[in-house]
Design a protein around this motif. Structure first.
Motif, PDB file in Angstrom:
ATOM      1  N   SER A 158      54.055 -37.301  44.918  1.00  0.00           N
ATOM      2  CA  SER A 158      53.589 -35.939  44.658  1.00  0.00           C
ATOM      3  C   SER A 158      54.190 -35.447  43.360  1.00  0.00           C
ATOM      4  O   SER A 158      55.222 -35.944  42.924  1.00  0.00           O
ATOM      5  CB  SER A 158      54.005 -34.989  45.784  1.00  0.00           C
ATOM      6  OG  SER A 158      55.395 -34.696  45.692  1.00  0.00           O
ATOM      7  N   ASN A 159      53.535 -34.450  42.758  1.00  0.00           N
ATOM      8  CA  ASN A 159      54.215 -33.799  41.644  1.00  0.00           C
ATOM      9  C   ASN A 159      54.748 -32.449  42.114  1.00  0.00           C
ATOM     10  O   ASN A 159      54.662 -32.133  43.295  1.00  0.00           O
ATOM     11  CB  ASN A 159      53.297 -33.675  40.426  1.00  0.00           C
ATOM     12  CG  ASN A 159      52.274 -32.567  40.567  1.00  0.00           C
ATOM     13  OD1 ASN A 159      52.251 -31.829  41.531  1.00  0.00           O
ATOM     14  ND2 ASN A 159      51.430 -32.443  39.582  1.00  0.00           N
ATOM     15  N   HIS A 160      55.252 -31.654  41.191  1.00  0.00           N
ATOM     16  CA  HIS A 160      56.036 -30.512  41.639  1.00  0.00           C
ATOM     17  C   HIS A 160      55.611 -29.201  40.997  1.00  0.00           C
ATOM     18  O   HIS A 160      56.414 -28.308  40.797  1.00  0.00           O
ATOM     19  CB  HIS A 160      57.514 -30.792  41.392  1.00  0.00           C
ATOM     20  CG  HIS A 160      57.899 -32.082  42.007  1.00  0.00           C
ATOM     21  ND1 HIS A 160      58.070 -32.223  43.357  1.00  0.00           N
ATOM     22  CD2 HIS A 160      58.035 -33.321  41.489  1.00  0.00           C
ATOM     23  CE1 HIS A 160      58.332 -33.488  43.634  1.00  0.00           C
ATOM     24  NE2 HIS A 160      58.303 -34.171  42.513  1.00  0.00           N
ATOM     25  N   TYR A 161      54.345 -29.115  40.643  1.00  0.00           N
ATOM     26  CA  TYR A 161      53.802 -27.857  40.192  1.00  0.00           C
ATOM     27  C   TYR A 161      53.089 -27.167  41.344  1.00  0.00           C
ATOM     28  O   TYR A 161      52.627 -27.798  42.284  1.00  0.00           O
ATOM     29  CB  TYR A 161      52.811 -28.089  39.040  1.00  0.00           C
ATOM     30  CG  TYR A 161      53.484 -28.573  37.792  1.00  0.00           C
ATOM     31  CD1 TYR A 161      54.486 -27.818  37.203  1.00  0.00           C
ATOM     32  CD2 TYR A 161      53.146 -29.785  37.226  1.00  0.00           C
ATOM     33  CE1 TYR A 161      55.121 -28.260  36.063  1.00  0.00           C
ATOM     34  CE2 TYR A 161      53.780 -30.238  36.086  1.00  0.00           C
ATOM     35  CZ  TYR A 161      54.768 -29.466  35.505  1.00  0.00           C
ATOM     36  OH  TYR A 161      55.389 -29.909  34.381  1.00  0.00           O
ATOM     37  N   VAL A 210      67.182 -36.716  48.154  1.00  0.00           N
ATOM     38  CA  VAL A 210      66.253 -37.609  48.849  1.00  0.00           C
ATOM     39  C   VAL A 210      66.424 -39.022  48.317  1.00  0.00           C
ATOM     40  O   VAL A 210      66.260 -39.266  47.111  1.00  0.00           O
ATOM     41  CB  VAL A 210      64.784 -37.168  48.667  1.00  0.00           C
ATOM     42  CG1 VAL A 210      63.846 -38.121  49.398  1.00  0.00           C
ATOM     43  CG2 VAL A 210      64.574 -35.740  49.160  1.00  0.00           C
ATOM     44  N   PHE A 211      66.770 -39.956  49.181  1.00  0.00           N
ATOM     45  CA  PHE A 211      66.775 -41.370  48.803  1.00  0.00           C
ATOM     46  C   PHE A 211      65.326 -41.825  48.706  1.00  0.00           C
ATOM     47  O   PHE A 211      64.519 -41.578  49.604  1.00  0.00           O
ATOM     48  CB  PHE A 211      67.538 -42.195  49.837  1.00  0.00           C
ATOM     49  CG  PHE A 211      67.449 -43.681  49.615  1.00  0.00           C
ATOM     50  CD1 PHE A 211      67.890 -44.250  48.436  1.00  0.00           C
ATOM     51  CD2 PHE A 211      66.909 -44.513  50.585  1.00  0.00           C
ATOM     52  CE1 PHE A 211      67.799 -45.615  48.212  1.00  0.00           C
ATOM     53  CE2 PHE A 211      66.818 -45.878  50.388  1.00  0.00           C
ATOM     54  CZ  PHE A 211      67.264 -46.426  49.189  1.00  0.00           C
ATOM     55  N   SER A 212      64.968 -42.533  47.628  1.00  0.00           N
ATOM     56  CA  SER A 212      63.563 -42.849  47.352  1.00  0.00           C
ATOM     57  C   SER A 212      63.000 -43.958  48.229  1.00  0.00           C
ATOM     58  O   SER A 212      61.794 -44.163  48.267  1.00  0.00           O
ATOM     59  CB  SER A 212      63.404 -43.260  45.883  1.00  0.00           C
ATOM     60  OG  SER A 212      64.035 -44.516  45.650  1.00  0.00           O
ATOM     61  N   GLY A 213      63.884 -44.696  48.926  1.00  0.00           N
ATOM     62  CA  GLY A 213      63.423 -45.845  49.692  1.00  0.00           C
ATOM     63  C   GLY A 213      63.517 -47.138  48.907  1.00  0.00           C
ATOM     64  O   GLY A 213      63.211 -48.208  49.425  1.00  0.00           O
ATOM     65  N   CYS A 228      67.224 -42.249  43.720  1.00  0.00           N
ATOM     66  CA  CYS A 228      67.090 -41.061  44.565  1.00  0.00           C
ATOM     67  C   CYS A 228      66.602 -39.883  43.737  1.00  0.00           C
ATOM     68  O   CYS A 228      66.629 -39.911  42.502  1.00  0.00           O
ATOM     69  CB  CYS A 228      68.412 -40.740  45.266  1.00  0.00           C
ATOM     70  SG  CYS A 228      69.693 -40.134  44.170  1.00  0.00           S
ATOM     71  N   HIS A 229      66.148 -38.856  44.439  1.00  0.00           N
ATOM     72  CA  HIS A 229      65.601 -37.669  43.820  1.00  0.00           C
ATOM     73  C   HIS A 229      66.462 -36.464  44.176  1.00  0.00           C
ATOM     74  O   HIS A 229      67.008 -36.390  45.277  1.00  0.00           O
ATOM     75  CB  HIS A 229      64.164 -37.426  44.290  1.00  0.00           C
ATOM     76  CG  HIS A 229      63.257 -38.586  44.046  1.00  0.00           C
ATOM     77  ND1 HIS A 229      62.206 -38.902  44.878  1.00  0.00           N
ATOM     78  CD2 HIS A 229      63.254 -39.526  43.070  1.00  0.00           C
ATOM     79  CE1 HIS A 229      61.585 -39.978  44.415  1.00  0.00           C
ATOM     80  NE2 HIS A 229      62.213 -40.371  43.320  1.00  0.00           N
ATOM     81  N   SER A 252      57.234 -37.846  42.515  1.00  0.00           N
ATOM     82  CA  SER A 252      58.248 -38.456  43.376  1.00  0.00           C
ATOM     83  C   SER A 252      57.644 -38.763  44.733  1.00  0.00           C
ATOM     84  O   SER A 252      56.649 -38.162  45.145  1.00  0.00           O
ATOM     85  CB  SER A 252      59.442 -37.512  43.553  1.00  0.00           C
ATOM     86  OG  SER A 252      59.071 -36.399  44.342  1.00  0.00           O
ATOM     87  N   ARG A 253      58.288 -39.676  45.417  1.00  0.00           N
ATOM     88  CA  ARG A 253      57.784 -40.074  46.721  1.00  0.00           C
ATOM     89  C   ARG A 253      57.977 -38.943  47.729  1.00  0.00           C
ATOM     90  O   ARG A 253      59.023 -38.295  47.776  1.00  0.00           O
ATOM     91  CB  ARG A 253      58.520 -41.321  47.201  1.00  0.00           C
ATOM     92  CG  ARG A 253      57.870 -41.994  48.395  1.00  0.00           C
ATOM     93  CD  ARG A 253      58.501 -43.357  48.619  1.00  0.00           C
ATOM     94  NE  ARG A 253      58.384 -44.174  47.412  1.00  0.00           N
ATOM     95  CZ  ARG A 253      57.277 -44.804  47.044  1.00  0.00           C
ATOM     96  NH1 ARG A 253      56.188 -44.714  47.786  1.00  0.00           N
ATOM     97  NH2 ARG A 253      57.244 -45.529  45.956  1.00  0.00           N
TER      98      ARG A 253
END
Length: 382
Positions: free
Chosen positions: A50-53, A148-151, A155-156, A202-203
């Motif tokens: 996803s994005n973050h806007y 958040v760990f990205s998997g 991480c994010h 980000s995931r």
């Protein structure tokens, strides 16, 4: 029992308009989603970023890099590991050949990826650097950001705040991230999401990573590496309250945005001065050409215009440059950036930087006289 719908209502909002991308080895699709239930229907557990806007009501808004409402600052911490990269390439190759079949070879490679990620602690440095930034946020605002760990191998970090409209979101976020990088001597903060809105993806939490087979999961500042990996292998949707992470970052962003606006105006004045000086130089060159008997004059083209005349529609169009798949090597991803004065390919062993003259010589295999005639015919002096 706490479920994904409840989590997404908190994480993205009860009613939201956001831009999501499904990315798989064989396709990239984009969706505008307006509710948690619709998002869950799209997920199916795989390949969603996803994005973050917040405001993406149209294709024009979705592709724009300016004047967007944002409600969180996103940082991507990632590391590089050649062994994991080699395994990833093998998995992607299998998925492209057999996109609908999970083969035993693929499963074995995924297990190898997991073992290296967990046993060798490949993601430890990105996680620790994200925690250091998180502690600074806590010291400043009294709440921790969302981790958040990205998997996979990074991480994010999200810093949520009340929605704010920025005129120069890319440059504003870049300045903030550069400050953190310099202050903490960060080595894993990925600069791409800071500079480019289209890279700021980000995931989604609790989705499965297609390469590692592990899940993107939230973790706390006190969680050690082993705990985070256990959460990622066996994910459980945990209760979450966005309010526990809300900052008043929105009060400071407009000030930084205004500073960026002043920087942009100064840069524009400098560019105008440089263009004026360049026009004077070009005029002197044209005068010299006439004196030595060349049959006509040409104007020096903007390389971006020249590229679009020859290569067609660019892959992406940014404020100061456009991008193409490089015509001088087998290019799967756009690696050629075209600015006002030059073409640049950053791939090792390729052409590097070319001005308009050398680009025409190389692209058409022209001699200097042929380049001159091409310019006179196609870009005559007005």
């Amino acid at each position: 029992m706490y479920n994904l719908i409840e989590f997404f209502k908190e994480f993205y909002g009860e009613s939201f308009i956001r831009d999501y991308r499904r990315i798989s080895p064989i396709e990239t699709r984009r969706f505008i989603v307006q509710s948690p239930k619709v998002l869950i229907r799209l997920l199916n557990g795989e390949y969603i970023y996803s994005n973050h806007y917040m405001s993406v009501n149209s294709r024009e808004e979705r592709n724009s890099t300016t004047s967007k409402a944002m409600d969180r600052l996103f940082m991507d911490f990632d590391t590089d590991d050649q062994c994991l990269k080699d395994i990833k390439n093998k998995i992607v190759d299998i998925q492209m050949k057999k996109p609908h079949n999970i083969l035993q070879e693929e499963q074995e490679l995924i297990h190898q990826y997991q073992d290296i990620l967990i046993e060798d602690k490949v993601a430890e440095t990105p996680i620790n650097e994200a925690k250091r930034v998180a502690k600074l946020i806590y010291d400043t605002f009294g709440v921790y950001p969302i981790l958040v760990f990205s998997g996979a191998k990074g991480c994010h970090l999200y810093i949520p705040y009340n929605p704010v409209l920025l005129n120069f979101p890319n440059k504003t976020i870049e300045l903030i991230c550069n400050d953190y990088t310099s202050r903490f001597n960060l080595t894993t903060l990925d600069p791409a999401p800071s500079r480019d809105a289209n890279a700021r993806i980000s995931r989604i939490p609790y989705t499965r990573h297609p390469i590692s087979g592990m899940y993107a999961v939230l973790f706390g500042i006190e969680d050690d590496y082993t705990t985070i990996m256990e959460k990622s292998v066996n994910p459980v949707v945990e209760p979450f309250k966005m309010q526990n992470h809300m900052t008043d970052f929105d009060k400071y962003l407009p000030e930084i945005d205004m500073h960026v606006s002043k920087m942009k105006e100064l840069e524009k004045q400098q560019r105008d001065l440089q263009n004026y000086r360049r026009r004077l130089r070009n005029q002197r060159k044209c005068n010299r050409r006439v004196n030595i008997g060349i049959k006509g004059r040409y104007r020096v083209p903007d390389c971006r215009d020249l590229a679009q005349d020859i290569l067609g529609v660019p892959e992406a169009d940014y404020e100061d440059y456009i991008t193409y798949k490089c015509p001088f090597h087998s290019d799967k991803h756009p690696s050629m950036s075209v600015y006002n004065e030059n073409f640049f390919c950053g791939v090792s062993g390729c052409v590097g930087a070319l001005n308009y003259w050398n680009f025409l010589k190389k692209y058409y295999n022209m001699a200097d006289a042929e380049v001159r005639d091409y310019l006179i015919d196609n870009y005559p002096e007005n």
